[in-house]
Design a protein around this motif. Structure first.
Motif, PDB file in Angstrom:
ATOM      1  N   MET A 283     -34.927  26.563-123.027  1.00 45.75           N
ATOM      2  CA  MET A 283     -35.256  27.335-124.392  1.00 45.75           C
ATOM      3  C   MET A 283     -36.508  28.522-123.755  1.00 45.75           C
ATOM      4  SD  MET A 283     -36.732  27.333-126.844  1.00 45.75           S
ATOM      5  CE  MET A 283     -37.481  26.203-128.893  1.00 45.75           C
ATOM      6  N   THR A 284     -36.333  28.944-122.384  1.00 47.24           N
ATOM      7  CA  THR A 284     -36.673  30.016-122.344  1.00 47.24           C
ATOM      8  C   THR A 284     -35.788  30.986-122.526  1.00 47.24           C
ATOM      9  OG1 THR A 284     -38.642  29.466-121.071  1.00 47.24           O
ATOM     10  CG2 THR A 284     -37.564  31.918-120.304  1.00 47.24           C
ATOM     11  N   THR A 285     -34.398  30.656-121.484  1.00 45.82           N
ATOM     12  CA  THR A 285     -32.745  31.564-121.920  1.00 45.82           C
ATOM     13  C   THR A 285     -32.639  32.184-123.562  1.00 45.82           C
ATOM     14  OG1 THR A 285     -31.889  30.608-120.447  1.00 45.82           O
ATOM     15  CG2 THR A 285     -30.593  31.754-121.618  1.00 45.82           C
ATOM     16  N   TYR A 286     -32.941  31.033-124.196  1.00 46.77           N
ATOM     17  CA  TYR A 286     -33.159  31.218-126.282  1.00 46.77           C
ATOM     18  C   TYR A 286     -33.517  32.128-126.451  1.00 46.77           C
ATOM     19  CZ  TYR A 286     -30.194  26.877-126.259  1.00 46.77           C
ATOM     20  OH  TYR A 286     -28.944  26.498-125.560  1.00 46.77           O
ATOM     21  N   ILE A 287     -35.301  32.545-125.941  1.00 45.50           N
ATOM     22  CA  ILE A 287     -36.003  33.024-126.622  1.00 45.50           C
ATOM     23  C   ILE A 287     -36.260  34.569-125.750  1.00 45.50           C
ATOM     24  CG2 ILE A 287     -38.619  34.453-126.703  1.00 45.50           C
ATOM     25  CD1 ILE A 287     -39.007  30.846-126.766  1.00 45.50           C
ATOM     26  N   LEU A 288     -35.145  34.139-124.395  1.00 44.33           N
ATOM     27  CA  LEU A 288     -35.475  35.864-123.844  1.00 44.33           C
ATOM     28  C   LEU A 288     -34.166  36.387-124.596  1.00 44.33           C
ATOM     29  CD1 LEU A 288     -35.922  35.301-120.144  1.00 44.33           C
ATOM     30  CD2 LEU A 288     -37.183  36.799-122.073  1.00 44.33           C
ATOM     31  N   GLY A 289     -32.959  36.138-124.442  1.00 42.90           N
ATOM     32  CA  GLY A 289     -31.673  35.990-125.382  1.00 42.90           C
ATOM     33  C   GLY A 289     -31.620  36.565-126.921  1.00 42.90           C
ATOM     34  N   ALA A 290     -32.684  35.970-127.667  1.00 36.37           N
ATOM     35  CA  ALA A 290     -33.163  36.558-129.000  1.00 36.37           C
ATOM     36  C   ALA A 290     -34.641  38.016-128.835  1.00 36.37           C
ATOM     37  CB  ALA A 290     -34.197  35.963-129.738  1.00 36.37           C
ATOM     38  N   ILE A 291     -34.551  37.957-127.966  1.00 34.88           N
ATOM     39  CA  ILE A 291     -34.973  38.795-127.350  1.00 34.88           C
ATOM     40  C   ILE A 291     -34.133  40.465-126.618  1.00 34.88           C
ATOM     41  CG2 ILE A 291     -36.984  40.944-126.196  1.00 34.88           C
ATOM     42  CD1 ILE A 291     -38.255  38.193-125.323  1.00 34.88           C
ATOM     43  N   ALA A 292     -33.325  39.947-126.680  1.00 34.55           N
ATOM     44  CA  ALA A 292     -32.226  41.439-126.158  1.00 34.55           C
ATOM     45  C   ALA A 292     -31.149  41.301-127.649  1.00 34.55           C
ATOM     46  CB  ALA A 292     -31.172  40.249-124.623  1.00 34.55           C
ATOM     47  N   GLY A 293     -31.332  40.802-128.382  1.00 32.89           N
ATOM     48  CA  GLY A 293     -30.691  40.258-129.589  1.00 32.89           C
ATOM     49  C   GLY A 293     -30.803  41.737-130.779  1.00 32.89           C
ATOM     50  N   ILE A 294     -32.536  41.407-130.307  1.00 36.50           N
ATOM     51  CA  ILE A 294     -33.131  42.156-130.849  1.00 36.50           C
ATOM     52  C   ILE A 294     -33.036  43.666-130.482  1.00 36.50           C
ATOM     53  CG2 ILE A 294     -35.549  42.826-131.946  1.00 36.50           C
ATOM     54  CD1 ILE A 294     -36.256  39.969-132.131  1.00 36.50           C
ATOM     55  N   TRP A 295     -33.250  43.711-129.652  1.00 34.53           N
ATOM     56  CA  TRP A 295     -32.723  44.797-128.577  1.00 34.53           C
ATOM     57  C   TRP A 295     -31.557  45.686-129.493  1.00 34.53           C
ATOM     58  CZ3 TRP A 295     -34.919  43.769-122.898  1.00 34.53           C
ATOM     59  CH2 TRP A 295     -36.699  43.427-123.452  1.00 34.53           C
ATOM     60  N   LEU A 296     -30.286  44.506-129.237  1.00 35.22           N
ATOM     61  CA  LEU A 296     -29.152  45.531-129.205  1.00 35.22           C
ATOM     62  C   LEU A 296     -29.201  45.888-130.510  1.00 35.22           C
ATOM     63  CD1 LEU A 296     -26.813  45.245-128.261  1.00 35.22           C
ATOM     64  CD2 LEU A 296     -25.168  43.626-128.773  1.00 35.22           C
ATOM     65  N   ALA A 297     -29.255  45.460-131.776  1.00 36.30           N
ATOM     66  CA  ALA A 297     -29.332  45.265-133.054  1.00 36.30           C
ATOM     67  C   ALA A 297     -30.149  46.837-133.064  1.00 36.30           C
ATOM     68  CB  ALA A 297     -29.887  44.428-134.175  1.00 36.30           C
ATOM     69  N   ASP A 298     -31.022  46.428-132.727  1.00 36.61           N
ATOM     70  CA  ASP A 298     -32.120  48.018-133.215  1.00 36.61           C
ATOM     71  C   ASP A 298     -31.637  49.085-132.890  1.00 36.61           C
ATOM     72  OD1 ASP A 298     -34.160  46.087-134.751  1.00 36.61           O
ATOM     73  OD2 ASP A 298     -35.110  46.631-132.910  1.00 36.61           O
TER      74      ASP A 298
ATOM     75  N   SER B 292     -41.989  34.868-118.245  1.00 34.35           N
ATOM     76  CA  SER B 292     -40.540  34.399-118.356  1.00 34.35           C
ATOM     77  C   SER B 292     -40.033  34.506-117.113  1.00 34.35           C
ATOM     78  CB  SER B 292     -40.045  33.942-118.873  1.00 34.35           C
ATOM     79  OG  SER B 292     -39.731  35.516-119.595  1.00 34.35           O
ATOM     80  N   SER B 293     -39.686  36.091-116.547  1.00 33.82           N
ATOM     81  CA  SER B 293     -39.220  37.197-115.738  1.00 33.82           C
ATOM     82  C   SER B 293     -38.767  37.006-114.443  1.00 33.82           C
ATOM     83  CB  SER B 293     -39.127  38.045-116.422  1.00 33.82           C
ATOM     84  OG  SER B 293     -40.012  38.873-116.080  1.00 33.82           O
ATOM     85  N   ALA B 294     -39.726  35.915-114.099  1.00 35.99           N
ATOM     86  CA  ALA B 294     -40.227  36.424-112.426  1.00 35.99           C
ATOM     87  C   ALA B 294     -38.671  35.435-111.887  1.00 35.99           C
ATOM     88  CB  ALA B 294     -41.471  34.768-112.198  1.00 35.99           C
ATOM     89  N   GLU B 295     -38.316  35.054-112.348  1.00 33.16           N
ATOM     90  CA  GLU B 295     -36.835  34.464-111.485  1.00 33.16           C
ATOM     91  C   GLU B 295     -35.862  35.025-111.725  1.00 33.16           C
ATOM     92  OE1 GLU B 295     -36.103  30.667-110.665  1.00 33.16           O
ATOM     93  OE2 GLU B 295     -38.799  29.707-110.166  1.00 33.16           O
ATOM     94  N   LEU B 296     -35.612  35.918-113.003  1.00 34.14           N
ATOM     95  CA  LEU B 296     -34.721  36.748-113.080  1.00 34.14           C
ATOM     96  C   LEU B 296     -34.692  38.607-112.408  1.00 34.14           C
ATOM     97  CD1 LEU B 296     -35.545  36.792-116.959  1.00 34.14           C
ATOM     98  CD2 LEU B 296     -34.020  35.664-115.674  1.00 34.14           C
ATOM     99  N   PRO B 297     -33.293  37.901-112.394  1.00 38.27           N
ATOM    100  CA  PRO B 297     -32.227  39.513-111.313  1.00 38.27           C
ATOM    101  C   PRO B 297     -33.730  41.124-112.343  1.00 38.27           C
ATOM    102  CG  PRO B 297     -30.233  38.817-111.709  1.00 38.27           C
ATOM    103  CD  PRO B 297     -32.109  38.369-112.640  1.00 38.27           C
ATOM    104  N   TYR B 298     -33.724  42.341-112.213  1.00 39.95           N
ATOM    105  CA  TYR B 298     -34.592  43.384-112.499  1.00 39.95           C
ATOM    106  C   TYR B 298     -35.364  42.941-112.655  1.00 39.95           C
ATOM    107  CZ  TYR B 298     -29.315  43.481-113.458  1.00 39.95           C
ATOM    108  OH  TYR B 298     -28.029  43.506-112.662  1.00 39.95           O
ATOM    109  N   GLN B 299     -36.166  41.871-111.613  1.00 37.45           N
ATOM    110  CA  GLN B 299     -37.932  41.747-112.255  1.00 37.45           C
ATOM    111  C   GLN B 299     -38.517  42.935-112.305  1.00 37.45           C
ATOM    112  OE1 GLN B 299     -39.735  39.954-109.495  1.00 37.45           O
ATOM    113  NE2 GLN B 299     -41.374  38.379-110.500  1.00 37.45           N
ATOM    114  N   PRO B 300     -38.730  43.350-111.600  1.00 33.91           N
ATOM    115  CA  PRO B 300     -39.921  45.113-111.578  1.00 33.91           C
ATOM    116  C   PRO B 300     -39.887  45.454-113.396  1.00 33.91           C
ATOM    117  CG  PRO B 300     -38.756  45.590-109.460  1.00 33.91           C
ATOM    118  CD  PRO B 300     -38.216  44.627-110.594  1.00 33.91           C
ATOM    119  N   LEU B 301     -38.099  46.124-113.939  1.00 36.02           N
ATOM    120  CA  LEU B 301     -37.684  46.437-114.397  1.00 36.02           C
ATOM    121  C   LEU B 301     -38.283  45.473-116.271  1.00 36.02           C
ATOM    122  CD1 LEU B 301     -36.071  47.965-116.934  1.00 36.02           C
ATOM    123  CD2 LEU B 301     -34.706  47.130-116.431  1.00 36.02           C
TER     124      LEU B 301
END
Length: 127
Positions: free
Chosen positions: A1-16, A58-67
């Motif tokens: 579920m976390t991947t989908y929400i983060l993917g949705a955030i990325a989709g919003i950023w991309l569309a904007d 939710s970004s604790a284990e993602l690459p580019y964590q400080p970003l």
């Protein structure tokens, strides 16, 4: 579920970002008119605060964590200011933002697209 929400955030950023790259003045004019007609759109800032907090948690284990931590904190701070800040400061900041040149909005769009692609890459959805 976390991947989908983060993917949705990325989709919003991309569309904007793509909208700002393609039609910067039209997009900004529409946002400005929407805010003038209905000031309650600023209540959507609560959604942005929640998504920023979710990005941090939710970004604790993602690459580019400080970003992601910096981006989530910036989302929360910006949203908190727009939702709860003094009206005169908020109005002067929005007036300054709406008075920018088209190239400034295009750079913001480029930054949003870059964040979206980096988040999708961190999620493993783009190689």
């Amino acid at each position: 579920m976390t991947t989908y929400i983060l993917g949705a955030i990325a989709g919003i950023w991309l569309a904007d970002g793509l909208a700002l790259l393609s039609f910067p003045l039209l997009v900004i004019r529409q946002v400005q008119e929407s805010l003038q007609q209905n000031l309650h759109l600023l209540r959507w800032q609560a959604v942005s605060m929640c998504l920023g907090a979710f990005l941090i948690v939710s970004s604790a284990e993602l690459p580019y964590q400080p970003l992601w931590w910096i981006t989530g904190a910036a989302m929360g701070i910006k949203s908190s200011f727009l939702a709860c800040g003094p009206a005169t400061w908020r109005a002067s900041l929005l007036n300054w933002c709406f008075a920018r040149e088209a190239i400034d909005y295009r750079f913001m769009g480029l930054g949003l697209c870059a964040l979206a692609v980096l988040l999708l890459h961190a999620l493993g959805l783009v190689t």
